[in-house]
Every structure is written in structure tokens, then in C-alpha cells.
Write an enzyme that holds these catalytic residues in place. Structure first.
Site, PDB file in Angstrom:
ATOM      1  CG  HIS A 170      -0.157   0.070   2.523  1.00 29.05           C
ATOM      2  ND1 HIS A 170       0.354  -1.079   3.106  1.00 29.05           N
ATOM      3  CD2 HIS A 170       0.203   1.087   3.317  1.00 29.05           C
ATOM      4  CE1 HIS A 170       0.986  -0.751   4.220  1.00 29.05           C
ATOM      5  NE2 HIS A 170       0.914   0.565   4.378  1.00 29.05           N
ATOM      6  CB  ALA A 171       1.876   3.799  -1.651  1.00 29.87           C
TER       7      ALA A 171
END
Length: 166
Positions: A79-80
Site C-alpha cells: 500500500h501507499a
């Protein structure tokens, strides 16, 4: 908002954030960077947007450099947050499964076999979804069932049923 039970609350419904095109039950990749690209390719909103796919890939790599998103027990949650501001207006979850497992730098040293890639337009949604996924995946039975699912529809059903039990 799709996947958020009430816009005024942080309750998240993961099964509503998954779609059949965003589920891949046989990842072909053998390495972390390859699997990230393969998961990104499952995001329907990015099919015609190579610049956005590259921007997300770069953001995911930067996040992995900080600390692996391989959380153990054969799970990775790449995730980012805010990597696709203006490109996605709702949270997206991509589910991928690797039969052989991929070395992912997890704390327990186990290869990752279950992948949940998260893209969310806001930090609040991002954190709520990560927390919900993490809580759901504590269930050994669910993890085992996800490893055995034969069709994308089963993945959504398994997650919906697990959420109902929470």
C-alpha cells in the site's frame, strides 16, 4: 461511497471494495517487484493509464524501502497512501494469490502467498481499510479458505462471510 457503510463512520466493508477483475488467483511472478506490477495491472481504473501505474509502482517501492508490507503468516499488504490522488476517487483493493509464495521480507521469514494491494484516496480511508484487512486476516480459517478458493467469486464471498462474523 462504495465500501464505506456510512460516510460519517469509519466502518469499512472490504467485500464491497473487491471486484472480480481485481482478483487474480494465480500470480505468475516470482519476485516482489514483479508481483507489485502484476497486482497493479489488476486495477481496472489504471488499464489505460501507464503514467498512473508507474507512479503507483514507484510509491509502493518507496513504501517497501521503509519497511516491508509482508506482515507474516504468508500475507503481504502492499500500500501507499495518496499515490493516485485525482486518479481514483474510491478505495480499491486488489487480491492476488501465489501458489508457490514470494519472498517478501516478512518478519516471520515466510513467503507471502496472499496479497491485498490497497489504493485509497484519503489517509483516513487508507488506515481504516488496512486495520480492517489486518483484523480479518487474523482468522486462520479465512486464510486457509482464501488459499483454496477456486474462483474470484469465492474470494468475495469468503471475505463477506468473515466480515459478517466480526
Amino acid at each position: 461511497m462504495r465500501g464505506m457503510s456510512n460516510p460519517g463512520t469509519s466502518a469499512v466493508v472490504l467485500s464491497q471494495l473487491l471486484s472480480l477483475p481485481s482478483i487474480k488467483l494465480a500470480l505468475a511472478s516470482a519476485a516482489r517487484d514483479e508481483v507489485l506490477l502484476e497486482l497493479i495491472a489488476q486495477i481496472p481504473q489504471l488499464v489505460e493509464q501507464p503514467d498512473a501505474r508507474q507512479r503507483l509502482f514507484t510509491a509502493l517501492l518507496e513504501r517497501e524501502r521503509l519497511h516491508s508490507t509482508g506482515i507474516g503468516d504468508g500475507i503481504a499488504l502492499p500500500h501507499a497512501h495518496n499515490a493516485l490522488a485525482g486518479v481514483v476517487d474510491q478505495p480499491v483493493i486488489v487480491f492476488g494469490r501465489s501458489v508457490r509464495g514470494i519472498s517478501y521480507g516478512a518478519v516471520d521469514g515466510k513467503p507471502a502467498r496472499l496479497f491485498f494491494l490497497l489504493v485509497a484516496p484519503s489517509v483516513t480511508q487508507h488506515l481504516a481499510i488496512l486495520a480492517r484487512i489486518s483484523r480479518l486476516l487474523r482468522d486462520l480459517k479465512l486464510r486457509e479458505q482464501l488459499l483454496l478458493a477456486e474462483k474470484p467469486e469465492q474470494v468475495i464471498t469468503l471475505i463477506r462471510e468473515a466480515e459478517a462474523r466480526m
